[in-house]
Design an enzyme around this catalytic site. Sequence first.
Site, PDB file in Angstrom:
ATOM      1  NE  ARG A 109     -10.776 -55.694 -32.987  1.00 26.46           N
ATOM      2  CZ  ARG A 109     -10.151 -56.803 -32.580  1.00 26.46           C
ATOM      3  NH1 ARG A 109     -10.103 -57.860 -33.361  1.00 26.46           N
ATOM      4  NH2 ARG A 109      -9.576 -56.858 -31.394  1.00 26.46           N
TER       5      ARG A 109
ATOM      6  CD  GLU B 164      -2.592 -55.370 -21.602  1.00 22.33           C
ATOM      7  OE1 GLU B 164      -3.181 -54.328 -21.941  1.00 22.33           O
ATOM      8  OE2 GLU B 164      -2.984 -56.514 -21.923  1.00 22.33           O
ATOM      9  CE  LYS B 165      -7.655 -59.714 -21.217  1.00 21.82           C
ATOM     10  NZ  LYS B 165      -8.961 -60.319 -21.282  1.00 21.82           N
TER      11      LYS B 165
ATOM     12  CG  LEU C  15       2.977 -51.769 -22.884  1.00 23.11           C
ATOM     13  CD1 LEU C  15       1.893 -51.037 -22.106  1.00 23.11           C
ATOM     14  CD2 LEU C  15       4.365 -51.363 -22.369  1.00 23.11           C
TER      15      LEU C  15
ATOM     16  N   GLY D 147     -16.632 -57.585 -46.000  1.00 22.93           N
ATOM     17  CA  GLY D 147     -15.865 -56.745 -46.935  1.00 22.93           C
ATOM     18  C   GLY D 147     -15.560 -55.383 -46.362  1.00 22.93           C
TER      19      GLY D 147
ATOM     20  CB  VAL E 298     -11.033 -51.754 -42.631  1.00 25.45           C
ATOM     21  CG1 VAL E 298      -9.535 -51.564 -42.598  1.00 25.45           C
ATOM     22  CG2 VAL E 298     -11.729 -50.439 -42.922  1.00 25.45           C
TER      23      VAL E 298
ATOM     24  CB  THR F 252      -5.877 -54.983 -30.604  1.00 21.56           C
ATOM     25  OG1 THR F 252      -6.669 -55.464 -29.516  1.00 21.56           O
ATOM     26  CG2 THR F 252      -6.344 -55.631 -31.898  1.00 21.56           C
TER      27      THR F 252
ATOM     28  CG  HIS G 218       6.346 -32.903 -61.229  1.00 27.56           C
ATOM     29  ND1 HIS G 218       5.200 -33.520 -61.651  1.00 27.56           N
ATOM     30  CD2 HIS G 218       7.264 -33.055 -62.224  1.00 27.56           C
ATOM     31  CE1 HIS G 218       5.398 -34.015 -62.861  1.00 27.56           C
ATOM     32  NE2 HIS G 218       6.643 -33.750 -63.236  1.00 27.56           N
TER      33      HIS G 218
ATOM     34  CG  ASP H 165     -10.947 -50.518 -30.829  1.00 27.39           C
ATOM     35  OD1 ASP H 165     -10.684 -49.391 -31.279  1.00 27.39           O
ATOM     36  OD2 ASP H 165     -10.515 -51.574 -31.340  1.00 27.39           O
TER      37      ASP H 165
HETATM   38  C1  LIG Z   1      -6.525 -57.105 -37.859  1.00 24.27           C
HETATM   39  C2  LIG Z   1      -6.583 -55.686 -37.385  1.00 24.27           C
HETATM   40  C3  LIG Z   1      -5.955 -54.701 -38.097  1.00 24.27           C
HETATM   41  C4  LIG Z   1      -6.005 -53.376 -37.652  1.00 24.27           C
HETATM   42  N1  LIG Z   1      -5.354 -52.426 -38.375  1.00 24.27           N
HETATM   43  C5  LIG Z   1      -5.386 -51.145 -37.954  1.00 24.27           C
HETATM   44  C6  LIG Z   1      -4.663 -50.143 -38.660  1.00 24.27           C
HETATM   45  O1  LIG Z   1      -3.982 -50.412 -39.645  1.00 24.27           O
HETATM   46  N2  LIG Z   1      -4.719 -48.884 -38.200  1.00 24.27           N
HETATM   47  C7  LIG Z   1      -5.473 -48.537 -37.098  1.00 24.27           C
HETATM   48  O2  LIG Z   1      -5.504 -47.375 -36.739  1.00 24.27           O
HETATM   49  N3  LIG Z   1      -6.160 -49.473 -36.412  1.00 24.27           N
HETATM   50  C8  LIG Z   1      -6.122 -50.768 -36.799  1.00 24.27           C
HETATM   51  N4  LIG Z   1      -6.772 -51.718 -36.087  1.00 24.27           N
HETATM   52  C9  LIG Z   1      -7.563 -51.296 -34.912  1.00 24.27           C
HETATM   53  C10 LIG Z   1      -6.679 -51.061 -33.685  1.00 24.27           C
HETATM   54  O3  LIG Z   1      -5.942 -52.218 -33.423  1.00 24.27           O
HETATM   55  C11 LIG Z   1      -7.570 -50.715 -32.509  1.00 24.27           C
HETATM   56  O4  LIG Z   1      -8.383 -49.615 -32.846  1.00 24.27           O
HETATM   57  C12 LIG Z   1      -6.762 -50.344 -31.286  1.00 24.27           C
HETATM   58  O5  LIG Z   1      -5.927 -51.411 -30.909  1.00 24.27           O
HETATM   59  C13 LIG Z   1      -7.705 -49.995 -30.141  1.00 24.27           C
HETATM   60  O6  LIG Z   1      -6.970 -49.652 -29.007  1.00 24.27           O
HETATM   61  P1  LIG Z   1      -7.593 -49.863 -27.559  1.00 24.27           P
HETATM   62  O7  LIG Z   1      -6.583 -49.333 -26.605  1.00 24.27           O
HETATM   63  O8  LIG Z   1      -8.962 -49.352 -27.504  1.00 24.27           O
HETATM   64  O9  LIG Z   1      -7.744 -51.434 -27.391  1.00 24.27           O
HETATM   65  P2  LIG Z   1      -6.712 -52.623 -27.484  1.00 24.27           P
HETATM   66  O10 LIG Z   1      -5.562 -52.328 -28.331  1.00 24.27           O
HETATM   67  O11 LIG Z   1      -7.539 -53.827 -27.785  1.00 24.27           O
HETATM   68  O12 LIG Z   1      -6.141 -52.737 -26.010  1.00 24.27           O
HETATM   69  C14 LIG Z   1      -6.905 -53.107 -24.930  1.00 24.27           C
HETATM   70  C15 LIG Z   1      -5.988 -53.759 -23.926  1.00 24.27           C
HETATM   71  O13 LIG Z   1      -6.710 -53.993 -22.731  1.00 24.27           O
HETATM   72  C16 LIG Z   1      -6.296 -55.205 -22.171  1.00 24.27           C
HETATM   73  N5  LIG Z   1      -7.356 -55.681 -21.288  1.00 24.27           N
HETATM   74  C17 LIG Z   1      -8.625 -56.018 -21.614  1.00 24.27           C
HETATM   75  N6  LIG Z   1      -9.297 -56.377 -20.515  1.00 24.27           N
HETATM   76  C18 LIG Z   1      -8.441 -56.266 -19.484  1.00 24.27           C
HETATM   77  C19 LIG Z   1      -8.551 -56.502 -18.081  1.00 24.27           C
HETATM   78  N7  LIG Z   1      -9.679 -56.949 -17.538  1.00 24.27           N
HETATM   79  N8  LIG Z   1      -7.484 -56.265 -17.304  1.00 24.27           N
HETATM   80  C20 LIG Z   1      -6.314 -55.843 -17.847  1.00 24.27           C
HETATM   81  N9  LIG Z   1      -6.153 -55.609 -19.143  1.00 24.27           N
HETATM   82  C21 LIG Z   1      -7.208 -55.812 -19.951  1.00 24.27           C
HETATM   83  C22 LIG Z   1      -6.081 -56.102 -23.377  1.00 24.27           C
HETATM   84  O14 LIG Z   1      -5.214 -57.179 -23.072  1.00 24.27           O
HETATM   85  C23 LIG Z   1      -5.478 -55.122 -24.365  1.00 24.27           C
HETATM   86  O15 LIG Z   1      -4.075 -55.137 -24.342  1.00 24.27           O
HETATM   87  C24 LIG Z   1      -6.715 -53.052 -36.473  1.00 24.27           C
HETATM   88  C25 LIG Z   1      -7.344 -54.049 -35.732  1.00 24.27           C
HETATM   89  C26 LIG Z   1      -7.277 -55.363 -36.177  1.00 24.27           C
HETATM   90  C27 LIG Z   1      -7.928 -56.431 -35.363  1.00 24.27           C
END
Ligand SMILES: Cc1cc2nc3c(=O)[nH]c(=O)nc-3n(C[C@H](O)[C@H](O)[C@H](O)COP(=O)(O)OP(=O)(O)OC[C@H]3O[C@@H](n4cnc5c(N)ncnc54)[C@H](O)[C@@H]3O)c2cc1C
Length: 459
Positions: free
Chosen positions: A266, A38-39, A42, A179, A181, A45, A436, A305
């Site tokens: 995104r 992890e860069k 932990l 418009g 989520v 997003t 209820h 994602d």
């Molecule tokens: C404003 C907002 C609100 C949201 N609300 C919701 C919600 O209410 N409910 C919901 O289910 N989802 C929500 N989401 C979506 C949710 O945050 C993402 O779907 C989820 O975080 C995706 O997980 P992930 O592991 O794919 O990626 P991420 O959580 O983005 O994690 C990826 C990780 O990889 C690391 N990384 C990237 N490149 C490197 C590299 N080269 N070396 C080492 N580490 C690296 C990053 O630093 C990061 O920590 C929201 C997103 C946003 C932006």
Amino acid sequence: MSATAANTFDVVILGGGSGGYACALRAAELGLSVALVEKGKLGGTCLHMGCIPTKALLHAAEVADTARDGMTFGVKTTFESVDMSGVNAYKDGVVARLYKGLQGLVKSKSIEYVQGEGALVAKNTVEVAGRRLVGRNVVLATGSYAKSLPGLEITGRIMTSEQALVLDFVPSRVVVLGGGVIGVEFASVFKSFGSEVTIIEALPRLVAAEDEAISKQLERSFRKRKISFKTNVKFSGVTASGDTVSVSLESGETIEADLLLVAVGRGPVTAGLGYEEAGVALDRGFVLADEHCQTNVEGIYAVGDIVPGLQLAHRGFAQGIFVAEHIAGLNPPVIDEMGIPRVTYCDPEIASVGYTEAQAKAKFGQIQTYDYNLGGNGKSQILGTTGFVKLVRQKDGPVVGVHMIGARMGEQVGEAQLIYNWEALPSDVAQLIHAHPTQNEALGEAHLALAGKPLHAHA
Ligand SMILES: Cc1cc2nc3c(=O)[nH]c(=O)nc-3n(C[C@H](O)[C@H](O)[C@H](O)COP(=O)(O)OP(=O)(O)OC[C@H]3O[C@@H](n4cnc5c(N)ncnc54)[C@H](O)[C@@H]3O)c2cc1C
């Protein structure tokens, strides 16, 4: 540097967000040796810039509205103002506690946590600051970033959710571009905090991925809350000067505001990480993966994602767990993307699972639908909320879609996803007893009605 035993693992995971850390935890539980790279922080997003902080803001927004509306319930309250330093302290406290807990959890398992920016340098190798981690399996989980539009630079008062989450003031006027989520959630927060809000959406309706009836109801509710929105209209440009922005639309209209929030989706974080060089197939930057989350390169998986589909934290968790179990040879059942629950936490809340009416028609041909209006639900009357529960079933078959809007509907999605995923018939659910008076009862009533025995509803 050659691979040594200390640098060789059953699973090397690149990215410690929802998808990556869930995979690491489950793999370690199953006795696999794991390296998690992890860069940043932990939790990724979701924990630091997504789900958790936004939902904390939405809760603060609800408190503001409750203070404003006390007299509706005969309670004398006055809404004074929102103190953003207090809101941020509350939000950051929630994040900090969860972050600490997650760090402790990862530490307590035998997971090699590697802090640093990694890249794929061979099909089985991730390199971090000169250290080569060799994996029998590699899991790509690098997540997503907030996109902008061509020529639209994110700077100063033109921001994405990332900067909006750390605002230290309440803007008087906000334009939200998008418009979907994230756009409607922020619009809801800003309105409750006291801003004048205008949403700009190029598609014909807000939350366009939801059933059309949900969009219509949200639009009605937003009108009532005096949240302005313009659909079917394209953004053409913005100029910023001092503390104001001037947003232009292709219609020729211009809107002045203190802040432009860009919420146009995104994109995947996959560029420059060696994926293509390792032969991993991408489509517009997203990593293509099959139903086993396996890419076209043997031994390389992708979760979260970066994989086309719903960008939701719990999808990432589920895929991460799936991959760990698949690698461990447990042969887990594949994930039905349609069975993943979806919640939009604006006011009113939206929750859904399965097919929209239009999707179900296209897939199954003959369908039946039923809308249960919350007007007949006791708890909804108590809360003063409006909305409905809409069911979509295959004709004489199981429920294939549940769509809900109204206060606290997010909490009802647990049962809705069981109904969809267990392919329940309306009659199966109708015989279950719903407490209820609860919002949950609306889900039961909708099934009673669709099973032909409505209680607090007209057939
Ligand atoms: C404003 C907002 C609100 C949201 N609300 C919701 C919600 O209410 N409910 C919901 O289910 N989802 C929500 N989401 C979506 C949710 O945050 C993402 O779907 C989820 O975080 C995706 O997980 P992930 O592991 O794919 O990626 P991420 O959580 O983005 O994690 C990826 C990780 O990889 C690391 N990384 C990237 N490149 C490197 C590299 N080269 N070396 C080492 N580490 C690296 C990053 O630093 C990061 O920590 C929201 C997103 C946003 C932006």
